[in-house]
Design an enzyme around this catalytic site. Sequence first.
Site, PDB file in Angstrom:
ATOM      1  N   THR A  56       0.885  -1.063  -0.066  1.00  0.00           N
ATOM      2  CA  THR A  56      -0.661  -0.290   0.391  1.00  0.00           C
ATOM      3  C   THR A  56       1.062   1.360   0.384  1.00  0.00           C
ATOM      4  OG1 THR A  56      -1.620  -1.186   1.423  1.00  0.00           O
ATOM      5  CG2 THR A  56      -1.874   1.218   0.872  1.00  0.00           C
ATOM      6  N   TYR A 144       6.107 -12.781   3.650  1.00  0.00           N
ATOM      7  CA  TYR A 144       5.216 -12.248   3.513  1.00  0.00           C
ATOM      8  C   TYR A 144       5.158 -13.107   1.882  1.00  0.00           C
ATOM      9  CZ  TYR A 144       2.204  -9.197   0.888  1.00  0.00           C
ATOM     10  OH  TYR A 144       1.231  -8.017   0.131  1.00  0.00           O
ATOM     11  N   LYS A 169       2.872 -12.922   6.890  1.00  0.00           N
ATOM     12  CA  LYS A 169       2.034 -12.531   6.628  1.00  0.00           C
ATOM     13  C   LYS A 169       1.306 -13.380   5.449  1.00  0.00           C
ATOM     14  CE  LYS A 169       0.731  -8.333   3.498  1.00  0.00           C
ATOM     15  NZ  LYS A 169       1.493  -6.437   3.476  1.00  0.00           N
TER      16      LYS A 169
END
Length: 303
Positions: A56, A144, A169
């Site tokens: 993001t 991730y 994640k």
Amino acid sequence: MSSVAFETQRAALADVVAIPVTPFAEDGSVAQDTHRALLRRLLDGGITTLTPNGNTGEFYALTPEERRLVTELTIDEAGERAVVLVGVGHDIPTAVASARHARELGAHMVMVHQPVHPYVSQAGWVDYHRAIAEAVPELGVVPYIRNAQLTGARLAELADTCPNVIGVKYAVPDAARFAAFARDAGLERFVWVAGLAEPYAPSYFSAGATGFTSGLVNVAPAVSLNMIEALRSGDYRAAMKVWEQIRRFEELRAANGSADNVTVVKEALASLGLCRREVRPPSKPLPESGRAEVAAIAAGWSI
């Protein structure tokens, strides 16, 4: 370092893990004062876990110098108010240098972006993360995972040699796969973070996640906190009420292969007068026709 030493980091992952945007100035550079103001807004809103250089934050569109700057601004602004999980990635030397820079500044953890490479073997995935984790044994390390082929056994193998790999994640959009992966890797061994944000948080929490990442939190910290409070108390009915509140916003972000994932967040922030709407290629600002709907959603959250 024993797992006991990572208690603060583990607790921080079992929470709303905010992925701040990187606002840009009119000349296209990182808008530093605006960035600090947005971070303060998150902190004042009750957010205590920040991930600079996440997706993001347009990680892949930032230069190495900008990624360092974003890390520095975030750690400085957070102070003692938040645990900072710095996104690192690209080739191994670049990721290691970023992780060491984060350590020098006082970060608590690093999140290792998925290896961006057309040919990722499972053993090579372990080697990639091991090289980074071993370079910063004092930091918590959070892979991730967006690779549906990766097995839980490989994560367990990584953690056997790198005890600082403490959380995950997980961002494969498949709740059943997540449930199996977490149990194959060790449900209690890691902190499981639902890496696909609020839309997937209820289903992933039911399978063992205790935290979730959020880009929406940039716009409405209270909405994200309402969801985690409901999930922590096991009140899935209340969590799904929040889910209904955020559904359309997240559908707009996810449309067309998440083409407007960051765009919609920045558009909402722009509608509130908090930052410019500009994103960098390969993202693109929303056309005029889509802006009113995003603004209406943001206004409806009574921020």
